[in-house]
Design a protein around this motif. Structure first.
Motif, short mmCIF file in Angstrom:
data_model
loop_
_atom_site.label_atom_id
_atom_site.label_comp_id
_atom_site.label_asym_id
_atom_site.label_seq_id
_atom_site.Cartn_x
_atom_site.Cartn_y
_atom_site.Cartn_z
N PHE A 38 9.30 -17.56 -22.71
CA PHE A 38 10.35 -16.55 -22.79
C PHE A 38 11.17 -16.70 -24.07
O PHE A 38 11.86 -15.75 -24.47
CB PHE A 38 11.24 -16.60 -21.55
N ALA A 39 11.08 -17.84 -24.73
CA ALA A 39 11.75 -18.02 -26.02
C ALA A 39 10.92 -17.46 -27.16
O ALA A 39 11.45 -16.81 -28.07
CB ALA A 39 12.04 -19.50 -26.25
N GLU A 40 9.60 -17.69 -27.13
CA GLU A 40 8.74 -17.29 -28.24
C GLU A 40 8.23 -15.86 -28.11
O GLU A 40 7.84 -15.25 -29.11
CB GLU A 40 7.54 -18.24 -28.31
N PHE A 41 8.20 -15.33 -26.89
CA PHE A 41 7.64 -13.99 -26.66
C PHE A 41 8.68 -13.09 -26.02
O PHE A 41 8.37 -12.29 -25.14
CB PHE A 41 6.41 -14.09 -25.76
N ALA A 42 9.91 -13.18 -26.47
CA ALA A 42 11.02 -12.50 -25.81
C ALA A 42 10.87 -10.99 -25.80
O ALA A 42 11.36 -10.31 -24.89
CB ALA A 42 12.34 -12.89 -26.48
N MET A 59 2.38 -23.95 -9.08
CA MET A 59 2.71 -23.17 -10.27
C MET A 59 3.07 -21.74 -9.92
O MET A 59 4.01 -21.17 -10.48
CB MET A 59 1.54 -23.19 -11.26
N ALA A 60 2.35 -21.16 -8.98
CA ALA A 60 2.59 -19.76 -8.63
C ALA A 60 4.02 -19.54 -8.12
O ALA A 60 4.64 -18.51 -8.41
CB ALA A 60 1.58 -19.30 -7.58
N HIS A 61 4.53 -20.50 -7.36
CA HIS A 61 5.90 -20.36 -6.85
C HIS A 61 6.90 -20.30 -7.99
O HIS A 61 7.84 -19.49 -7.97
CB HIS A 61 6.23 -21.51 -5.91
N VAL A 62 6.72 -21.14 -9.01
CA VAL A 62 7.63 -21.12 -10.15
C VAL A 62 7.45 -19.84 -10.95
O VAL A 62 8.43 -19.25 -11.43
CB VAL A 62 7.42 -22.37 -11.03
N LEU A 63 6.23 -19.38 -11.10
CA LEU A 63 6.01 -18.11 -11.80
C LEU A 63 6.77 -16.97 -11.15
O LEU A 63 7.27 -16.06 -11.83
CB LEU A 63 4.51 -17.79 -11.83
N SER A 64 6.90 -17.02 -9.82
CA SER A 64 7.61 -15.95 -9.11
C SER A 64 9.10 -15.95 -9.41
O SER A 64 9.78 -14.95 -9.14
CB SER A 64 7.38 -16.07 -7.59
N GLU A 65 9.62 -17.03 -9.97
CA GLU A 65 11.02 -17.07 -10.39
C GLU A 65 11.24 -16.24 -11.66
O GLU A 65 12.37 -15.85 -11.96
CB GLU A 65 11.46 -18.50 -10.66
N PHE A 66 10.17 -15.97 -12.40
CA PHE A 66 10.28 -15.32 -13.70
C PHE A 66 9.56 -13.98 -13.78
O PHE A 66 9.95 -13.13 -14.57
CB PHE A 66 9.71 -16.25 -14.78
N PHE A 67 8.51 -13.81 -13.00
CA PHE A 67 7.73 -12.58 -13.03
C PHE A 67 7.94 -11.80 -11.74
O PHE A 67 7.84 -12.38 -10.66
CB PHE A 67 6.23 -12.89 -13.16
#
Length: 216
Positions: A38-42, A59-67
């Motif tokens: 999210f820093a490099e591809f803002a 990993m999928a659970h953490v991805l759901s925090e952002f996507f």
């Protein structure tokens, strides 16, 4: 005869049944998403992601925090309710594609090139693979993938990311070095930029709720 004496401190080895299931510590995924992706591809789209080696969902659970939209699948059913099917290979067990912006996963090491190739065919925005740093090496890998499609970024952890077969163990230690290999579909230059995930990533990205969810 199989040698079963190899220690996790020495190298990551597949379980005896052949499935390379080493859950990613949640803090490590969170550090990558916050401090690299999210820093490099803002300015890029982060609407959807596919995690095709999801295992138990670490990993999928953490991805759901952002996507807002996360698709999770695995070749094995680990009881997490994800789609079951192979991401690579041929045959009826290969899981079908659907539109997604990113493919992000910790793939089986020996199939990582195949994961990268399919991801680069289908993901609209980019692909990110968590792998041993030594994955950069190898003439065959270079000829097959890196020569024509080098990643835009390799993001190296400055601290170890311990992984244990079949579970997340917050107390585990490791001598293995890990990095993220990140491709951007619109990146056509032939160079790769090396960046570091700074020391203290575990402390910065630790959540006690991860321990409650996964340590048991």
């Amino acid at each position: 005869m199989n040698n079963t004496s190899t220690a996790v401190m020495q190298r990551r080895a597949a379980p005896a049944r052949g499935l390379d299931f080493f859950p990613t510590p949640p803090w490590a995924t969170r550090a990558f998403l916050r401090e690299v992706l999210f820093a490099e591809f803002a300015s890029h789209c982060f609407s959807s992601v596919w995690e095709p080696a999801a295992g138990g969902g670490h990993m999928a659970h953490v991805l759901s925090e952002f996507f807002p939209k996360v698709r999770a699948s695995d070749v094995e059913d680990y009881g997490a309710g994800f789609e079951v099917g192979s991401y690579v290979g041929v045959g009826p067990d290969v899981i079908a594609a659907n539109p997604h912006g990113w493919m992000i996963t910790n793939p089986p090491f020996n199939l990582a090139v195949e994961f990268a190739e399919r991801g680069l065919r289908e993901a609209r925005v980019g692909v990110a693979l968590l792998l041993r740093t030594s994955w950069m090496e190898g003439a065959e890998r270079y000829q097959r993938l890196f020569r024509e499609r080098p990643p835009r970024i390799i993001a190296q952890y400055c601290e170890r990311v311990p992984m244990v077969a079949g579970r997340w163990d917050p107390a585990a230690a490791s001598a293995t070095s890990y990095a993220w290999f990140v491709w951007q579909q619109s990146h056509f230059r032939k160079e790769t930029r090396l960046i570091w995930i700074a020391p203290g990533a575990k402390q910065r990205n630790w959540l006690d709720s991860d321990l409650k969810r996964w340590a048991a």
